[in-house]
Design a protein around this motif. Structure first.
Motif, PDB file in Angstrom:
ATOM      1  N   ALA A 169     -12.211  -4.503  -0.858  1.00 19.85           N
ATOM      2  CA  ALA A 169     -12.163  -4.227  -2.249  1.00 19.85           C
ATOM      3  C   ALA A 169     -11.176  -3.929  -3.078  1.00 19.85           C
ATOM      4  O   ALA A 169     -10.681  -4.329  -3.938  1.00 19.85           O
ATOM      5  CB  ALA A 169     -13.556  -3.532  -2.761  1.00 19.85           C
ATOM      6  N   TRP A 170     -10.374  -3.226  -2.487  1.00 16.92           N
ATOM      7  CA  TRP A 170      -9.076  -2.289  -2.866  1.00 16.92           C
ATOM      8  C   TRP A 170      -8.049  -3.461  -2.965  1.00 16.92           C
ATOM      9  O   TRP A 170      -7.431  -3.655  -3.834  1.00 16.92           O
ATOM     10  CB  TRP A 170      -8.839  -1.288  -2.114  1.00 16.92           C
ATOM     11  CG  TRP A 170      -7.462  -0.655  -2.463  1.00 16.92           C
ATOM     12  CD1 TRP A 170      -7.603   0.474  -3.416  1.00 16.92           C
ATOM     13  CD2 TRP A 170      -6.156  -0.824  -2.029  1.00 16.92           C
ATOM     14  NE1 TRP A 170      -6.211   0.887  -3.867  1.00 16.92           N
ATOM     15  CE2 TRP A 170      -5.396  -0.013  -2.641  1.00 16.92           C
ATOM     16  CE3 TRP A 170      -5.604  -1.466  -0.935  1.00 16.92           C
ATOM     17  CZ2 TRP A 170      -4.000   0.316  -2.520  1.00 16.92           C
ATOM     18  CZ3 TRP A 170      -4.399  -1.111  -0.559  1.00 16.92           C
ATOM     19  CH2 TRP A 170      -3.446  -0.428  -1.464  1.00 16.92           C
ATOM     20  N   SER A 195      -8.514  -6.789  -2.981  1.00 22.89           N
ATOM     21  CA  SER A 195      -8.711  -7.681  -3.909  1.00 22.89           C
ATOM     22  C   SER A 195      -8.526  -7.407  -5.147  1.00 22.89           C
ATOM     23  O   SER A 195      -8.027  -8.175  -5.917  1.00 22.89           O
ATOM     24  CB  SER A 195     -10.234  -8.159  -3.775  1.00 22.89           C
ATOM     25  OG  SER A 195     -10.627  -9.232  -4.567  1.00 22.89           O
ATOM     26  N   SER A 196      -8.773  -6.113  -5.550  1.00 21.31           N
ATOM     27  CA  SER A 196      -8.691  -5.699  -7.088  1.00 21.31           C
ATOM     28  C   SER A 196      -7.172  -5.631  -7.472  1.00 21.31           C
ATOM     29  O   SER A 196      -6.643  -5.537  -8.522  1.00 21.31           O
ATOM     30  CB  SER A 196      -9.341  -4.323  -7.169  1.00 21.31           C
ATOM     31  OG  SER A 196      -8.792  -3.284  -6.437  1.00 21.31           O
ATOM     32  N   ARG A 197      -6.395  -5.466  -6.579  1.00 21.59           N
ATOM     33  CA  ARG A 197      -4.876  -5.516  -6.860  1.00 21.59           C
ATOM     34  C   ARG A 197      -4.217  -6.906  -6.363  1.00 21.59           C
ATOM     35  O   ARG A 197      -2.954  -6.730  -6.369  1.00 21.59           O
ATOM     36  CB  ARG A 197      -4.452  -3.947  -5.923  1.00 21.59           C
ATOM     37  CG  ARG A 197      -4.655  -2.933  -6.602  1.00 21.59           C
ATOM     38  CD  ARG A 197      -4.818  -1.791  -5.597  1.00 21.59           C
ATOM     39  NE  ARG A 197      -5.436  -0.639  -6.350  1.00 21.59           N
ATOM     40  CZ  ARG A 197      -6.925  -0.419  -6.508  1.00 21.59           C
ATOM     41  NH1 ARG A 197      -7.471  -1.284  -6.071  1.00 21.59           N
ATOM     42  NH2 ARG A 197      -7.099   0.664  -7.007  1.00 21.59           N
ATOM     43  N   SER A 198      -4.768  -7.845  -6.059  1.00 22.18           N
ATOM     44  CA  SER A 198      -4.514  -9.002  -5.669  1.00 22.18           C
ATOM     45  C   SER A 198      -3.186  -8.839  -4.538  1.00 22.18           C
ATOM     46  O   SER A 198      -2.187  -9.703  -4.573  1.00 22.18           O
ATOM     47  CB  SER A 198      -3.614  -9.613  -6.882  1.00 22.18           C
ATOM     48  OG  SER A 198      -4.735  -9.823  -7.719  1.00 22.18           O
TER      49      SER A 198
END
Length: 153
Positions: free
Chosen positions: A32-33, A35-38
Motif C-alpha cells: 500500500a505504501w 503504491s500510494s507513492r508510485s
C-alpha cells in the motif's frame, strides 16, 4: 516517508523479504505504501515456517518456509541481495542464542532492515552488521530502520 525522503531507504525497492511474515500484514502495508507513492517494487518474497499457508491465502503469493534457524544456517547465502528486510513483531521472540547469528546472516544479504516491535527488544548491536539510522514510536510500537554494514554486493 521521512526515511525515504532522506535517502535512508534504498530506492527503488527492487527486492524485499518479509521475514516471519505471519498472514501478510507487513507485506500488505508495504504494498500500500509503495503504491500510494508510485514507487516501484520489483519482487516481494516472504517466509514463515508456521504461517506460510495463511500468508499464501491472504496475499495470493507463495511464502518460503524458512525459520530463523534456517536463515542463521545459510538459507539465504548465494541469493540475490534484498534491498529491504521486513521484521514485523518477530525478532523480540527470537531466542537470544539465535539472534546474533540470524541478524549477521541477514546483514550479508540485506541492504536495509525495518524492525517493528512492541518492546525495546531486541537490542541490535553493531557487531551483528547492522547500524540503526532511525526510530519512530507510535502507539507503543517501535519501528526502527537499520542499514547493513556487511552486505556482499
Amino acid at each position: 516517508d521521512e526515511w525515504h525522503g532522506r535517502g535512508a531507504l534504498p530506492s527503488p525497492l527492487g527486492r524485499v523479504l518479509d521475514l516471519a511474515c505471519g498472514s501478510g500484514e507487513a507485506s500488505e502495508a508495504l504494498l500500500a505504501w509503495v503504491s500510494s507513492r508510485s514507487l516501484p517494487l520489483l519482487e516481494l518474497e516472504a517466509a514463515d515456517p508456521y504461517t506460510h499457508e495463511a500468508y499464501e491465502r491472504r496475499m495470493s503469493r507463495r511464502a518460503q518456509r524458512w525459520s530463523f534457524e534456517d536463515i542463521a544456517g545459510g538459507a539465504l547465502d548465494g541469493k540475490a541481495i534484498y534491498d529491504l528486510v521486513l521484521c514485523s513483531f518477530c525478532l523480540h521472540l527470537l531466542n537470544k542464542s539465535w539472534l546474533k547469528l540470524t541478524l549477521s546472516a541477514l546483514a550479508r544479504v540485506g541492504r536495509a532492515m525495518l524492525v517493528a516491535t512492541p518492546h525495546k527488544r531486541p537490542i541490535i548491536e553493531p557487531s551483528t552488521g547492522w547500524g540503526q539510522v532511525g526510530e519512530v514510536v507510535h502507539a507503543r510500537v517501535r519501528v526502527r530502520l537499520y542499514i547493513s554494514h556487511t552486505t556482499a554486493e
